[in-house]
Design a protein around this motif. Structure first.
Motif, short mmCIF file in Angstrom:
data_model
loop_
_atom_site.label_atom_id
_atom_site.label_comp_id
_atom_site.label_asym_id
_atom_site.label_seq_id
_atom_site.Cartn_x
_atom_site.Cartn_y
_atom_site.Cartn_z
N LEU A 1 0.84 -1.20 0.00
CA LEU A 1 0.00 0.00 0.00
C LEU A 1 0.87 1.24 0.00
O LEU A 1 2.01 1.20 0.48
N PRO A 2 0.36 2.38 -0.49
CA PRO A 2 1.12 3.62 -0.34
C PRO A 2 1.40 3.88 1.16
O PRO A 2 0.53 3.57 2.00
N LEU A 3 2.58 4.43 1.46
CA LEU A 3 3.01 4.54 2.85
C LEU A 3 2.00 5.24 3.76
O LEU A 3 1.68 4.73 4.84
N ILE A 4 1.47 6.36 3.31
CA ILE A 4 0.57 7.13 4.17
C ILE A 4 -0.70 6.34 4.49
O ILE A 4 -1.20 6.35 5.62
N GLN A 5 -1.20 5.61 3.48
CA GLN A 5 -2.39 4.78 3.69
C GLN A 5 -2.08 3.62 4.64
O GLN A 5 -2.85 3.31 5.55
N LYS A 6 -0.90 3.04 4.46
CA LYS A 6 -0.49 1.92 5.31
C LYS A 6 -0.41 2.36 6.78
O LYS A 6 -0.92 1.69 7.67
N LEU A 7 0.22 3.54 6.99
CA LEU A 7 0.35 4.04 8.35
C LEU A 7 -1.01 4.31 8.98
O LEU A 7 -1.28 3.95 10.12
N GLY A 8 -1.89 4.95 8.19
CA GLY A 8 -3.24 5.26 8.68
C GLY A 8 -3.98 4.00 9.07
O GLY A 8 -4.60 3.94 10.14
N LEU A 9 -3.91 2.98 8.23
CA LEU A 9 -4.65 1.75 8.50
C LEU A 9 -4.05 0.99 9.68
O LEU A 9 -4.77 0.41 10.50
N GLU A 10 -2.72 1.01 9.79
CA GLU A 10 -2.06 0.34 10.93
C GLU A 10 -2.52 0.96 12.25
O GLU A 10 -2.68 0.27 13.25
N THR A 11 -2.73 2.29 12.23
CA THR A 11 -3.14 2.99 13.44
C THR A 11 -4.47 2.44 13.97
O THR A 11 -4.70 2.39 15.18
N LEU A 12 -5.35 2.03 13.04
CA LEU A 12 -6.65 1.52 13.47
C LEU A 12 -6.53 0.23 14.28
O LEU A 12 -7.44 -0.16 15.00
N LYS A 13 -5.37 -0.42 14.17
CA LYS A 13 -5.19 -1.69 14.89
C LYS A 13 -4.66 -1.49 16.31
O LYS A 13 -4.51 -2.43 17.06
N ASN A 14 -4.31 -0.24 16.62
CA ASN A 14 -3.74 0.01 17.94
C ASN A 14 -4.47 1.18 18.60
O ASN A 14 -4.30 2.33 18.20
N LYS A 15 -5.25 0.88 19.60
CA LYS A 15 -6.12 1.92 20.19
C LYS A 15 -5.33 3.07 20.80
O LYS A 15 -5.73 4.22 20.72
N LYS A 16 -4.17 2.73 21.41
CA LYS A 16 -3.38 3.78 22.06
C LYS A 16 -2.84 4.75 21.02
O LYS A 16 -2.93 5.97 21.16
N THR A 17 -2.25 4.19 19.94
CA THR A 17 -1.69 5.03 18.89
C THR A 17 -2.79 5.86 18.23
O THR A 17 -2.61 7.05 17.95
N LEU A 18 -3.94 5.23 18.02
CA LEU A 18 -5.05 5.94 17.39
C LEU A 18 -5.49 7.12 18.27
O LEU A 18 -5.65 8.25 17.79
N GLY A 19 -5.63 6.84 19.58
CA GLY A 19 -6.04 7.88 20.52
C GLY A 19 -5.05 9.03 20.52
O GLY A 19 -5.45 10.21 20.44
N SER A 20 -3.73 8.72 20.60
CA SER A 20 -2.74 9.81 20.63
C SER A 20 -2.72 10.56 19.31
O SER A 20 -2.60 11.78 19.28
N GLY A 21 -2.87 9.84 18.21
CA GLY A 21 -2.87 10.48 16.89
C GLY A 21 -4.02 11.47 16.78
O GLY A 21 -3.83 12.60 16.31
N ILE A 22 -5.19 11.07 17.25
CA ILE A 22 -6.36 11.96 17.14
C ILE A 22 -6.19 13.16 18.07
O ILE A 22 -6.51 14.29 17.68
N LYS A 23 -5.62 12.94 19.25
CA LYS A 23 -5.39 14.07 20.16
C LYS A 23 -4.45 15.08 19.51
O LYS A 23 -4.64 16.29 19.58
N THR A 24 -3.39 14.58 18.86
CA THR A 24 -2.43 15.48 18.21
C THR A 24 -3.10 16.27 17.09
O THR A 24 -2.91 17.48 16.96
#
Ligand code: SF4
Ligand code: SF4
Length: 421
Positions: free
Chosen positions: A100-123
């Motif tokens: 996958l394109p890198l940015i899409q891959k990173l975005g989708l990977e984030t959905l698999k980790n609640k902590k990373t997703l939470g911090s990403g959204i806060k940022t």
């Protein structure tokens, strides 16, 4: 393509008799008028790839990824070809080889980790507060090439940050778990709050499990079946341990994905891996999983007295989300609810079941096509001269309101539950 999959694809592809019925319905084909963008064209190309007549090149990639996953072709195919399965299979194969394109891959990977997703959204929330222009310029341009696109910001507080995990009522009639989905959780918590108030008034106890994950559809439609399966397993494990009667949702896309978990993970695998799922609640076991999942409109019609008050007295029309009507067969229930409220003037629009063009990630990559499809829908909606377009999908709301706002329309799209209390 591996041998087993090749045989599977060839066997299924032979079902398509190339009659072309699907071309009369496919929203992307109707907009582009190019054979490759119809279900028939996409499958012909997939067949050419499986038979090694052409290579999996950039054109092929474009053809298999420019499908809305709207199910319109499947619903209208006279011989029942499961076009959606081919599309997913083709994407899975392609991504397996090319990634996958890198940015899409990173975005989708984030959905698999609640902590990373939470911090990403806060940022992102913080950045949006400090510099909304930066977010619009950098973040949105990474997602979509169209700078005019209007995407609502993340809510100041997500739904689960605003509410306790359990909402108790006296002498509950039923107990339900609410699968919120990402859009309601992070962008439209007001839809979730409307739904909770509505259910509370009906004496229904609600659990909103904080540990729930994305339903998996963004990964599945991106070709990452393994990732989608990972999320499905997390959700099944969590929800089958809860002491509730049903799982409800207010997102057509999440609902159709949840109901389809058995197909995603595989019947055999689910039945043989019960130990993995630690089932404590027989009402919500893996074997009856799909039967216990309800879209809010079907839940309200089946389990309540339908005595609602409207939040406003107004004229409305209704848009059938593809994932509600075509994937789940739900279209009478929301109309039944709307017609049951005397102070609501419900006017049916032409082509109410025509796709809005959103299609999740489709609208980011193919915004121009997406916008043109929405314009047809909005023309039909505006002809009803109503104030609101009611629908059952936050994804449709996001896309329709973008185009309605750009057009300075007199209409607004809202969720069915926002109209009721
Ligand atoms: S997918 Fe169905 S409708 Fe489309 S060409 Fe094949 S058989 Fe006909
Ligand atoms: S799923 Fe929708 S967009 Fe994709 S081929 Fe079928 S009708 Fe066209």
């Amino acid at each position: 393509m591996n041998e087993n999959l090749l045989i599977q694809v060839e066997k299924k592809l032979s079902k398509c008799n190339r009659c072309g019925t699907c071309t009369a319905y496919c929203p992307v084909f109707l907009q582009t008028n190019e054979e490759w963008y119809s279900a028939r064209g996409r499958m012909a190309l997939l067949e050419a790839v499986t038979k090694k007549r052409i290579k999996e090149n950039a054109f092929y990639r474009d053809v298999i990824f420019s499908c809305l996953y709207c199910y319109t072709c499947v619903k209208n195919c006279p011989v029942g070809v499961k076009v959606d399965e081919f599309i997913i299979l083709a994407r899975e194969q392609y991504i397996g080889k090319k990634g996958l394109p890198l940015i899409q891959k990173l975005g989708l990977e984030t959905l698999k980790n609640k902590k990373t997703l939470g911090s990403g959204i806060k940022t992102l929330r913080l950045l949006n507060r400090c510099s909304p222009r930066f977010i619009k310029k950098v973040f949105l341009s990474l997602l979509s090439k169209n700078g005019n696109r209007i995407i609502p910001p993340f809510a100041k507080k997500s739904l689960s940050e605003q509410l306790p995990e359990k909402i108790m009522v006296k002498k509950p009639k039923l107990k339900v778990a609410f699968f919120t989905g990402c859009l309601i959780e992070y962008i439209y918590p007001e839809i979730g709050i409307s739904l909770l108030n509505l259910l509370k008034n009906q004496r229904i106890e609600i659990i909103i499990p904080k540990e729930q994950y994305c339903c998996g559809i963004p990964l599945l439609t991106s070709g990452d079946r393994e990732g989608a399966e990972f999320l499905a397993r997390k959700n099944i494990k969590l929800f089958t341990t809860l002491d509730v009667d049903y799982i409800i949702n207010a997102c057509a896309t999440c609902g159709s994905t949840l109901k389809d978990y058995e197909r995603l993970i595989g019947k055999w695998k689910l039945k043989n891996e019960n130990s993995d799922f630690k089932i404590q609640n027989p009402k919500l076991s893996v074997s009856n999983w799909a039967k216990r999942i309800y879209d809010v409109s079907e839940f309200l019609v089946k389990f309540t007295d339908l005595k609602f008050n409207p939040t406003r007295e107004t004229k409305v029309t209704y848009h059938d989300s593809c994932h509600l009507r075509k994937r789940q067969g739900i279209y009478e229930e929301p109309r039944h609810i709307l017609k049951s409220i005397s102070s609501i003037d419900f006017i049916e629009m032409e082509e109410a079941d025509f796709c809005c063009g959103g299609g999740g990630l489709f609208s980011f990559k193919y915004y121009d096509i997406s916008k043109k499809i929405a314009q047809r829908k909005i023309h039909n909606a505006e002809c009803t001269k109503t104030e609101y377009i009611i629908t059952g999908c936050p994804g449709c709301i996001l896309h329709l309101n973008d185009i309605l706002t750009q057009k300075k329309s007199f209409q607004k799209a809202i969720h069915l539950v926002e109209l009721l209390r």
